[in-house]
Write an enzyme that holds these catalytic residues in place. Structure first.
Site, PDB file in Angstrom:
ATOM      1  N   TRP A 135      55.833  -2.147  -0.599  1.00  0.00           N
ATOM      2  CA  TRP A 135      55.394  -1.339   0.543  1.00  0.00           C
ATOM      3  C   TRP A 135      54.059  -0.649   0.263  1.00  0.00           C
ATOM      4  O   TRP A 135      53.837  -0.116  -0.820  1.00  0.00           O
ATOM      5  CB  TRP A 135      56.452  -0.262   0.828  1.00  0.00           C
ATOM      6  CG  TRP A 135      55.969   0.809   1.742  1.00  0.00           C
ATOM      7  CD1 TRP A 135      55.369   1.996   1.395  1.00  0.00           C
ATOM      8  CD2 TRP A 135      56.025   0.802   3.165  1.00  0.00           C
ATOM      9  NE1 TRP A 135      55.063   2.719   2.521  1.00  0.00           N
ATOM     10  CE2 TRP A 135      55.454   2.007   3.622  1.00  0.00           C
ATOM     11  CE3 TRP A 135      56.512  -0.114   4.105  1.00  0.00           C
ATOM     12  CZ2 TRP A 135      55.352   2.331   4.968  1.00  0.00           C
ATOM     13  CZ3 TRP A 135      56.419   0.208   5.443  1.00  0.00           C
ATOM     14  CH2 TRP A 135      55.844   1.414   5.868  1.00  0.00           C
ATOM     15  N   MET A 136      53.191  -0.618   1.280  1.00  0.00           N
ATOM     16  CA  MET A 136      51.950   0.162   1.198  1.00  0.00           C
ATOM     17  C   MET A 136      51.801   0.929   2.509  1.00  0.00           C
ATOM     18  O   MET A 136      52.144   0.425   3.566  1.00  0.00           O
ATOM     19  CB  MET A 136      50.766  -0.806   1.022  1.00  0.00           C
ATOM     20  CG  MET A 136      49.395  -0.186   1.236  1.00  0.00           C
ATOM     21  SD  MET A 136      48.046  -1.328   0.842  1.00  0.00           S
ATOM     22  CE  MET A 136      48.187  -2.545   2.148  1.00  0.00           C
ATOM     23  N   ASN A 137      51.268   2.168   2.446  1.00  0.00           N
ATOM     24  CA  ASN A 137      50.830   2.794   3.700  1.00  0.00           C
ATOM     25  C   ASN A 137      49.447   3.399   3.558  1.00  0.00           C
ATOM     26  O   ASN A 137      48.507   2.630   3.239  1.00  0.00           O
ATOM     27  CB  ASN A 137      51.887   3.710   4.343  1.00  0.00           C
ATOM     28  CG  ASN A 137      52.441   4.844   3.519  1.00  0.00           C
ATOM     29  OD1 ASN A 137      53.059   4.616   2.489  1.00  0.00           O
ATOM     30  ND2 ASN A 137      52.266   6.063   3.973  1.00  0.00           N
ATOM     31  N   ASP A 138      49.239   4.656   3.765  1.00  0.00           N
ATOM     32  CA  ASP A 138      47.893   5.209   3.976  1.00  0.00           C
ATOM     33  C   ASP A 138      46.867   4.864   2.894  1.00  0.00           C
ATOM     34  O   ASP A 138      47.189   4.899   1.702  1.00  0.00           O
ATOM     35  CB  ASP A 138      47.943   6.734   3.985  1.00  0.00           C
ATOM     36  CG  ASP A 138      49.076   7.307   4.796  1.00  0.00           C
ATOM     37  OD1 ASP A 138      49.763   6.548   5.486  1.00  0.00           O
ATOM     38  OD2 ASP A 138      49.272   8.525   4.734  1.00  0.00           O
ATOM     39  N   TRP A 162      59.334   2.301   2.878  1.00  0.00           N
ATOM     40  CA  TRP A 162      58.711   3.553   2.434  1.00  0.00           C
ATOM     41  C   TRP A 162      59.638   4.304   1.476  1.00  0.00           C
ATOM     42  O   TRP A 162      60.836   4.389   1.697  1.00  0.00           O
ATOM     43  CB  TRP A 162      58.397   4.419   3.653  1.00  0.00           C
ATOM     44  CG  TRP A 162      57.593   5.635   3.336  1.00  0.00           C
ATOM     45  CD1 TRP A 162      56.237   5.720   3.303  1.00  0.00           C
ATOM     46  CD2 TRP A 162      58.086   6.935   3.002  1.00  0.00           C
ATOM     47  NE1 TRP A 162      55.845   6.991   2.973  1.00  0.00           N
ATOM     48  CE2 TRP A 162      56.964   7.767   2.778  1.00  0.00           C
ATOM     49  CE3 TRP A 162      59.352   7.486   2.854  1.00  0.00           C
ATOM     50  CZ2 TRP A 162      57.073   9.104   2.426  1.00  0.00           C
ATOM     51  CZ3 TRP A 162      59.463   8.835   2.507  1.00  0.00           C
ATOM     52  CH2 TRP A 162      58.336   9.627   2.303  1.00  0.00           C
ATOM     53  N   TRP A 197      51.602  12.151  -2.141  1.00  0.00           N
ATOM     54  CA  TRP A 197      51.212  11.761  -0.793  1.00  0.00           C
ATOM     55  C   TRP A 197      49.699  11.722  -0.634  1.00  0.00           C
ATOM     56  O   TRP A 197      48.950  11.844  -1.603  1.00  0.00           O
ATOM     57  CB  TRP A 197      51.872  12.691   0.220  1.00  0.00           C
ATOM     58  CG  TRP A 197      53.352  12.417   0.362  1.00  0.00           C
ATOM     59  CD1 TRP A 197      54.107  11.529  -0.364  1.00  0.00           C
ATOM     60  CD2 TRP A 197      54.254  13.050   1.268  1.00  0.00           C
ATOM     61  NE1 TRP A 197      55.404  11.564   0.044  1.00  0.00           N
ATOM     62  CE2 TRP A 197      55.533  12.481   1.047  1.00  0.00           C
ATOM     63  CE3 TRP A 197      54.114  14.012   2.247  1.00  0.00           C
ATOM     64  CZ2 TRP A 197      56.652  12.866   1.780  1.00  0.00           C
ATOM     65  CZ3 TRP A 197      55.225  14.406   2.988  1.00  0.00           C
ATOM     66  CH2 TRP A 197      56.480  13.831   2.759  1.00  0.00           C
ATOM     67  N   THR A 198      49.290  11.676   0.616  1.00  0.00           N
ATOM     68  CA  THR A 198      47.893  11.305   0.906  1.00  0.00           C
ATOM     69  C   THR A 198      46.874  12.348   0.476  1.00  0.00           C
ATOM     70  O   THR A 198      47.127  13.551   0.546  1.00  0.00           O
ATOM     71  CB  THR A 198      47.804  10.979   2.408  1.00  0.00           C
ATOM     72  OG1 THR A 198      48.316   9.661   2.555  1.00  0.00           O
ATOM     73  CG2 THR A 198      46.404  11.031   2.945  1.00  0.00           C
ATOM     74  N   ASP A 261      47.756  16.329   3.647  1.00  0.00           N
ATOM     75  CA  ASP A 261      46.670  15.354   3.691  1.00  0.00           C
ATOM     76  C   ASP A 261      45.280  16.003   3.677  1.00  0.00           C
ATOM     77  O   ASP A 261      44.518  15.926   4.657  1.00  0.00           O
ATOM     78  CB  ASP A 261      46.811  14.436   4.918  1.00  0.00           C
ATOM     79  CG  ASP A 261      48.213  13.852   5.049  1.00  0.00           C
ATOM     80  OD1 ASP A 261      48.881  13.701   4.011  1.00  0.00           O
ATOM     81  OD2 ASP A 261      48.638  13.563   6.177  1.00  0.00           O
ATOM     82  N   ASP A 332      51.175  12.244  14.536  1.00  0.00           N
ATOM     83  CA  ASP A 332      52.513  11.829  14.122  1.00  0.00           C
ATOM     84  C   ASP A 332      53.382  11.494  15.332  1.00  0.00           C
ATOM     85  O   ASP A 332      54.277  10.655  15.247  1.00  0.00           O
ATOM     86  CB  ASP A 332      53.138  12.976  13.312  1.00  0.00           C
ATOM     87  CG  ASP A 332      54.317  12.513  12.494  1.00  0.00           C
ATOM     88  OD1 ASP A 332      54.371  11.328  12.147  1.00  0.00           O
ATOM     89  OD2 ASP A 332      55.197  13.343  12.204  1.00  0.00           O
TER      90      ASP A 332
HETATM   91  N1  DQQ Z   1      51.874   9.327   4.976  1.00  0.00           N
HETATM   92  C1  DQQ Z   1      51.914  10.161   3.802  1.00  0.00           C
HETATM   93  C2  DQQ Z   1      51.671  11.549   4.289  1.00  0.00           C
HETATM   94  C3  DQQ Z   1      50.973  11.331   5.581  1.00  0.00           C
HETATM   95  C4  DQQ Z   1      51.678  10.133   6.137  1.00  0.00           C
HETATM   96  C5  DQQ Z   1      53.231   9.962   3.117  1.00  0.00           C
HETATM   97  C6  DQQ Z   1      50.890   9.436   7.198  1.00  0.00           C
HETATM   98  O1  DQQ Z   1      50.895  12.291   3.367  1.00  0.00           O
HETATM   99  O2  DQQ Z   1      51.012  12.450   6.423  1.00  0.00           O
HETATM  100  O3  DQQ Z   1      53.370   8.621   2.706  1.00  0.00           O
HETATM  101  O4  DQQ Z   1      51.261   8.080   7.314  1.00  0.00           O
END
Ligand code: DQQ
Length: 631
Positions: A135-138, A162, A197-198, A261, A332
């Site tokens: 998994w990958m996100n931000d 996630w 986190w981000t 963030d 969000d």
């Molecule tokens: N993803 C991070 C948060 C951010 C959210 C957690 C946005 O820091 O707000 O994985 O996709």
């Protein structure tokens, strides 16, 4: 995939390519429900501006202490060696911890499709950034440092959903070919044990690099932390030290799970470092950079200058005459990235939108498809500002687990102020991606009569860079009046809805029978006073025969100025299609999961579903080589 050496093949419109009109099905359209209207709540979103004092104390203290405390700092190491096996299947993926579930909401309860390995293997991309698995996100902390582009990203080392969030890390010389490096930071301290986190990178005046990031604590509270390279002389920045002393907690009035963030910091005229953090709150606090009521939680805020006069990008601390500032938030509530342009007063610390009617979160979006949690950085090497954006999956979580990976990053895009309109930014794939182009084909003035499709023979179509211009029959354009003034990409039945002057465009990932097809198209409406409005849309309602993938229709208005031709660029890379209209004024990123229109069975077509106007298309199409993404 192997392609031949580059060559120029010029084709004129080949009448034999035109196949009889195959109507675009209109019975199976599953239009996305109208976007949820955001309630005007009593709550206000605030963007907290750290005080100059705090910024200075935080960053400078770390620079000094960081060097002295190298030996006691926490070196990151492989998460696999530190986390117990039972963490492999996270019990929860976010809601309780303050971030949203990944799973595409509308798909829950859909009948599962039987994906074959062949179909799933085809979905993996060839020139978009992806980890080898999981998994990958931000995007996190993108930065250019000692000759390398660094890219960090939210990563689950244990699976395709996630959870266990660490910072993956890769480096590149050109933003296209990548080398994966060891995980940069793992959740291993009380202040980030529930996730690293981000965050964002800041290069201080003396060249030192610091990362500000959100940690989810042992009590799932969001705190802002700081890390710095263990060896600043290492251009690959392999080891990171988490600064052990400084934490920044949510101030009074801001929920402990609504504070995350941090952005890149900038230097004010008073010599103070400031950075912003997105939030939501019921009170308007002092020190707020900007707030827009009713827009919910602001994630992954970005704040940066753009030049009104020059071509090049600006460093984050630049300001002055000829500069505008963009504020971007990832909302969000609807998981889209919104921005607005305005003026930043470095002395008062306030930002004012140019047009309050299209303020942050209620107006413009970077991209009207799947594009979230984006972040820019200033590339001091090429003097440009570059945007990264996370492209999530829109299939089922079960399919992600089956294929062993989830999510992509968009091709990095340059971001500049649109001097012609004066009201938006332009996003465009970085020029380096053009080095992957091979086998150019040119189609000159392809004529598509009302209600027709014209096939374009380009060989394999899984990896393409398409540049197309469209001319609309002038006679029809002046004759037609008062047509489709209530048109909307998302609610007007997509490419099947025929109007006098549209839709027309390109069908990608389309099988020979047109049963699976993804139209990327323009639609022109004209009111009774003769005012034209052009829409740019992507229709996924027939993109797949699978039952459990998202089939929404995306898009928005695109400004077209007097004398401009309609133009689109489309990057096709297996399951991702990135489309840019009018030089990047309106962009749409599509995730599509065809079952039949894959590999050699996928074709592309020009289509024209207008009832009254003939369309002439001129196209340049390249196949794209694969980028090297080494482990
Ligand atoms: N993803 C991070 C948060 C951010 C959210 C957690 C946005 O820091 O707000 O994985 O996709």
């Amino acid at each position: 995939m192997a392609f031949r050496e580059p060559c120029d093949n010029t084709f004129s419109n080949n009448i034999n390519n035109a196949i009889p009109y195959a109507p675009l099905l209109d019975s199976t359209v599953v239009a996305e429900p109208p976007q949820r209207r955001r309630r005007r709540r009593s709550s206000s979103v605030v963007l907290l501006l750290m005080t100059g004092l705090l910024g200075v104390a935080l960053i400078f203290a770390v620079v000094r202490f960081g060097i002295r405390h190298n030996e006691i700092g926490s070196r990151s190491s492989s998460l696999e060696t530190r986390r117990p096996a039972e963490m492999i299947v996270p019990a929860d993926r976010g809601v309780a911890e303050g971030v949203s579930l990944k799973t595409f909401g509308r798909l829950r309860g859909a009948r599962a499709y039987s994906w074959t390995n062949n179909m799933l293997a085809w979905q993996r991309t060839a020139f978009h950034f992806q980890p080898r698995k999981n998994w990958m996100n931000d995007p996190n902390g993108p930065v250019y440092y000692k000759g390398w582009y660094h890219f960090f990203y939210q990563y689950n080392p244990f699976g395709a959903v996630w959870g266990n969030i660490a910072w993956g890390h890769a480096v590149s010389r050109d933003l296209i070919h990548w080398r994966h490096l060891p995980i940069a930071m793992v959740p291993d301290h009380w202040y980030d044990i529930n996730g690293v986190w981000t965050g964002s990178a800041t290069i201080l005046k003396d060249g030192q690099l610091v990362m500000l990031y959100t940690g989810s604590t042992n009590e799932s509270v969001q705190v802002q932390n700081l890390a710095y390279p263990a060896d600043p002389s290492d251009p690959l920045l392999v080891d990171w030290i988490k600064y052990p002393a400084t934490r920044y907690w949510s101030p009074h009035g801001v929920g402990p799970k609504d504070f995350r963030d941090p952005t890149t910091a900038w230097l004010t005229p008073q010599g103070k470092w400031r950075f912003t953090i997105g939030s939501k709150t019921f009170e308007l606090l002092d020190g707020v950079l900007h707030a827009v009521p009713g827009t919910g939680m602001w994630e992954c805020v970005d704040f940066y200058p753009v030049s009104r006069v020059m071509e090049n990008g600006l460093d984050t601390s630049d300001n002055g005459p000829g500069v505008k500032h963009a504020v971007k938030t990832s909302l969000d509530d609807d998981r889209n990235d919104y921005y607005a342009l305005g003026t930043y007063d470095g002395t008062t610390g306030k930002w004012t939108p140019d047009n309050p009617n299209i303020d942050v979160g209620i107006g413009l979006r970077y991209d009207y498809g799947i594009f979230y949690a984006s972040k820019t950085f200033y590339d001091q090497e090429k003097k440009r500002r570059v945007l990264w954006g996370w492209i999530k999956e829109t299939d089922s979580e079960a399919a992600d687990i089956q294929k062993g990976w989830a999510s992509l990053q968009a091709i990095p895009r340059t971001i500049v102020f649109d001097k012609k309109t004066g009201s938006n930014v332009l996003l465009w794939p970085v020029e380096e991606v053009e080095r992957l182009r091979v086998n150019r084909k040119v189609f000159h003035k392809v004529e598509a009569k009302p209600g027709s499709v014209v096939s374009l023979d380009v060989g394999s179509t899984s990896q393409l860079d398409i540049m197309a211009e469209f001319e609309v029959d002038q006679e029809a354009l002046s004759r037609i009046n008062g047509t489709n003034t209530t048109y909307s990409c998302t609610t007007s039945n997509g490419a099947a809805q025929r109007g006098a002057l549209g839709p027309f465009g390109i069908l990608v990932h389309t099988d020979n029978d047109l049963t699976e097809q993804t139209p990327i198209y323009f639609y022109i409406s004209k009111d009774s006073l003769g005012n034209l409005k052009t829409f740019f849309c992507a229709d996924h309602s027939r993109s797949s025969e699978a039952t459990d993938v998202n089939k929404a229709i995306y898009g928005s208005i695109v400004p077209v100025l007097k004398g401009e031709k309609l133009s689109v660029r489309i990057l096709v890379d297996h399951s991702i299609v990135e489309s840019f209209a009018q030089g990047g004024r309106t962009c749409i990123t599509s995730r599509i999961y065809p079952t039949k229109a894959i590999n050699e069975d996928a074709k592309i077509f020009v289509f024209n579903n207008a009832t009254d106007a003939t369309i002439t298309a001129s196209l340049k199409i390249w196949q794209m080589s694969s980028a090297y993404i080494h482990t």
